[in-house]
Design a protein around this motif. Sequence first.
Motif, PDB file in Angstrom:
ATOM      1  N   GLN A 122     -12.209 -15.727  13.978  1.00 18.53           N
ATOM      2  CA  GLN A 122     -12.113 -16.559  15.183  1.00 18.53           C
ATOM      3  C   GLN A 122     -10.927 -16.096  16.000  1.00 18.53           C
ATOM      4  OE1 GLN A 122     -11.802 -20.702  14.493  1.00 18.53           O
ATOM      5  NE2 GLN A 122     -13.956 -20.910  13.956  1.00 18.53           N
ATOM      6  N   VAL A 123     -11.090 -16.053  17.311  1.00 17.81           N
ATOM      7  CA  VAL A 123      -9.996 -15.594  18.159  1.00 17.81           C
ATOM      8  C   VAL A 123      -9.654 -16.687  19.166  1.00 17.81           C
ATOM      9  CG1 VAL A 123      -9.209 -13.819  19.757  1.00 17.81           C
ATOM     10  CG2 VAL A 123     -10.793 -13.204  17.934  1.00 17.81           C
ATOM     11  N   ARG A 124      -8.382 -17.053  19.174  1.00 16.52           N
ATOM     12  CA  ARG A 124      -7.933 -17.945  20.248  1.00 16.52           C
ATOM     13  C   ARG A 124      -7.186 -17.078  21.245  1.00 16.52           C
ATOM     14  NH1 ARG A 124      -6.727 -22.739  22.478  1.00 16.52           N
ATOM     15  NH2 ARG A 124      -4.619 -22.949  23.328  1.00 16.52           N
ATOM     16  N   GLN A 125      -7.822 -16.844  22.391  1.00 12.33           N
ATOM     17  CA  GLN A 125      -7.241 -15.954  23.395  1.00 12.33           C
ATOM     18  C   GLN A 125      -6.705 -16.775  24.575  1.00 12.33           C
ATOM     19  OE1 GLN A 125     -10.000 -13.444  25.520  1.00 12.33           O
ATOM     20  NE2 GLN A 125      -8.399 -12.066  26.262  1.00 12.33           N
ATOM     21  N   VAL A 126      -5.498 -16.460  24.951  1.00  9.44           N
ATOM     22  CA  VAL A 126      -4.886 -17.105  26.117  1.00  9.44           C
ATOM     23  C   VAL A 126      -4.560 -16.018  27.127  1.00  9.44           C
ATOM     24  CG1 VAL A 126      -2.840 -18.342  26.948  1.00  9.44           C
ATOM     25  CG2 VAL A 126      -3.942 -19.046  24.813  1.00  9.44           C
ATOM     26  N   GLN A 127      -4.933 -16.238  28.367  1.00 10.05           N
ATOM     27  CA  GLN A 127      -4.588 -15.276  29.421  1.00 10.05           C
ATOM     28  C   GLN A 127      -3.886 -16.021  30.554  1.00 10.05           C
ATOM     29  OE1 GLN A 127      -7.823 -13.035  31.350  1.00 10.05           O
ATOM     30  NE2 GLN A 127      -6.342 -11.404  31.716  1.00 10.05           N
ATOM     31  N   ASN A 128      -2.680 -15.566  30.852  1.00 11.59           N
ATOM     32  CA  ASN A 128      -1.908 -16.262  31.888  1.00 11.59           C
ATOM     33  C   ASN A 128      -2.353 -15.833  33.282  1.00 11.59           C
ATOM     34  OD1 ASN A 128      -0.481 -13.660  31.205  1.00 11.59           O
ATOM     35  ND2 ASN A 128       0.477 -14.227  33.148  1.00 11.59           N
ATOM     36  N   ILE A 129      -2.074 -16.699  34.226  1.00  2.27           N
ATOM     37  CA  ILE A 129      -2.297 -16.390  35.634  1.00  2.27           C
ATOM     38  C   ILE A 129      -0.921 -16.431  36.303  1.00  2.27           C
ATOM     39  CG2 ILE A 129      -3.379 -17.190  37.781  1.00  2.27           C
ATOM     40  CD1 ILE A 129      -5.605 -16.595  35.899  1.00  2.27           C
ATOM     41  N   THR A 130      -0.482 -15.293  36.827  1.00  2.00           N
ATOM     42  CA  THR A 130       0.840 -15.241  37.451  1.00  2.00           C
ATOM     43  C   THR A 130       0.722 -15.680  38.904  1.00  2.00           C
ATOM     44  OG1 THR A 130       1.610 -13.524  35.959  1.00  2.00           O
ATOM     45  CG2 THR A 130       2.781 -13.720  38.040  1.00  2.00           C
ATOM     46  N   TYR A 158      -6.235 -20.611  30.452  1.00  2.00           N
ATOM     47  CA  TYR A 158      -5.642 -19.774  31.505  1.00  2.00           C
ATOM     48  C   TYR A 158      -4.422 -20.484  32.074  1.00  2.00           C
ATOM     49  CZ  TYR A 158     -10.026 -17.073  31.631  1.00  2.00           C
ATOM     50  OH  TYR A 158     -11.096 -16.278  31.311  1.00  2.00           O
ATOM     51  N   PRO A 159      -3.310 -20.495  31.345  1.00  2.00           N
ATOM     52  CA  PRO A 159      -2.145 -21.207  31.863  1.00  2.00           C
ATOM     53  C   PRO A 159      -1.639 -20.582  33.169  1.00  2.00           C
ATOM     54  CG  PRO A 159      -1.550 -19.864  29.954  1.00  2.00           C
ATOM     55  CD  PRO A 159      -3.046 -19.834  30.053  1.00  2.00           C
ATOM     56  N   ARG A 160      -1.302 -21.447  34.124  1.00  2.00           N
ATOM     57  CA  ARG A 160      -0.743 -20.981  35.399  1.00  2.00           C
ATOM     58  C   ARG A 160       0.771 -21.007  35.291  1.00  2.00           C
ATOM     59  NH1 ARG A 160      -6.245 -21.730  35.320  1.00  2.00           N
ATOM     60  NH2 ARG A 160      -7.158 -21.828  37.401  1.00  2.00           N
ATOM     61  N   ALA A 161       1.426 -19.943  35.681  1.00  2.21           N
ATOM     62  CA  ALA A 161       2.884 -19.896  35.600  1.00  2.21           C
ATOM     63  C   ALA A 161       3.503 -21.084  36.330  1.00  2.21           C
ATOM     64  CB  ALA A 161       3.387 -18.578  36.181  1.00  2.21           C
ATOM     65  N   SER A 162       2.910 -21.469  37.460  1.00  2.00           N
ATOM     66  CA  SER A 162       3.508 -22.560  38.257  1.00  2.00           C
ATOM     67  C   SER A 162       3.541 -23.873  37.482  1.00  2.00           C
ATOM     68  CB  SER A 162       2.727 -22.745  39.558  1.00  2.00           C
ATOM     69  OG  SER A 162       1.383 -23.056  39.260  1.00  2.00           O
TER      70      SER A 162
END
Length: 464
Positions: free
Chosen positions: A60-68, A122-126
Amino acid sequence: MLAVTNTLTRAKEPLRPRTPGTVAMYTCGPTVYRYAHIGNLRTFLVADLLRRALEAGGTQVRQVQNITDVGHMTNEEFDRGEDRMLVSARLEDKSPAEIAAYYTEAFLADAAAFNLQPAAAYPRASEYVPQMQELVARLLESGHAYEVGGNVYFAVESFPGYGRLSGNTLERLRAGHRQEEPDPRKRHHADFALWKAAGPQRLVKWPSPWGDGYPGWHIECSAMSLATLGEHIDVHTGGEDNVFPHHEDEIAQSEAVVGHQVVTTWVHGRHLLTEDFKMSKSRGNFLSLRELTERGRGPLAARLLFLQARYRSPLNFTWDAVAGAERTLERLRSRVASWASDPGSGDGPGTGTGGYEARFWAAVDDDLDTPTALAVLHELEGDESLPPAARLAAVQAFDRFLGLDLDAEVGRALPAGAEALIAERERARAARDYAAADRLRDRLAEMGVEVTDTRAGTSWRLRP
Ligand code: AMP
Ligand code: ZN
């Protein structure tokens, strides 16, 4: 078991998650003041392939990709980076937040068209500025950072491991490293900003204990990765240009705060080039997925093109190469559709494909050797001794990794009579009667069937 090249150790290593069966993966995401270019997508594809390879093996993969969406948002950057016409059209009455929202949506649409599996978050930096400030405060408290005139710098000399990832140790940096905007108040020229004081022109800024300002780029990824995945991250991905300073600085920040190693494996993809230069916004040699589509090439043709090279090799983009990939994709899809419509009798899925499957997954597990995996796929495609149903099942399984929608034409049956015309046309071509072949092509086109000739035979496609 999947093995990948770890930038940190410079060795190919089995990817063993800390918690067996579950991988925590952080993917450096896009900066959203413009469309992503296909070079960015090549880097994001590496993460997608890692994830698909792990998932195919039952992990299982928990992938997080940020949005700058902060940190690169000054007016100057817009003016330098983009076509001024577009900039003014888009910026007219639009706030930076609206710009970021627009390009975030565009990125997510591109990612979907490119068959990148959606990340879990998709965490947003803001939205993580409080967490960034918290890290900065802890680094100040522990003596890893200092404040001068509203700027907070990380003191590289306080972190002995600095340079381990990139090889840019302080010794080596001393010789000839140049800062873009040298601040004479820095203690060491390689010290980097965690927090920057806002100038009078600054559009986006936050109050902080050090005055109004905005975060440095690197602290964003430390804050978002620690907040979303915790203090132990199995894999962290990015493009080769992220190794230094971005990831070197991220390691220093995160590890200085938590006191131990955070990321086990760092995976970096090499760049996509045009005429031997890195595809980039600043050079103006970039191509977005929309521009590719406008010029008649599908997103998945670019995906196949990228799969034809190893992620650890630079790749030159050419229109010929993407056209070739498109033809291959069409041929594969029409073969898959014909196997589905005529699966053959007797033996079913699995018959005789075991050897191909073993070789395909061995290539994938060998540091994502996609060119070899594709070669196995093509061998299987041409193995007429196997029942069509068996080839169909094997190719569908491969495609769960490749993500090329190889069964896109399945169930879209040819109109009545088309099959016979295609066969007639193949005979005409074999007899070098090209005039007849062209007439048959036109008749098929009237029925909505497009045929393409390749060295491996004729493929067809239903016009969408
Ligand atoms: P950016 O949106 O500029 O922050 O870039 C997003 C990702 O694309 C980063 O991980 C970069 O390393 C990567 N990247 C930028 N240019 C290229 C390129 N020409 N080829 C491959 N990856 C790239
Ligand atoms: Zn990052």
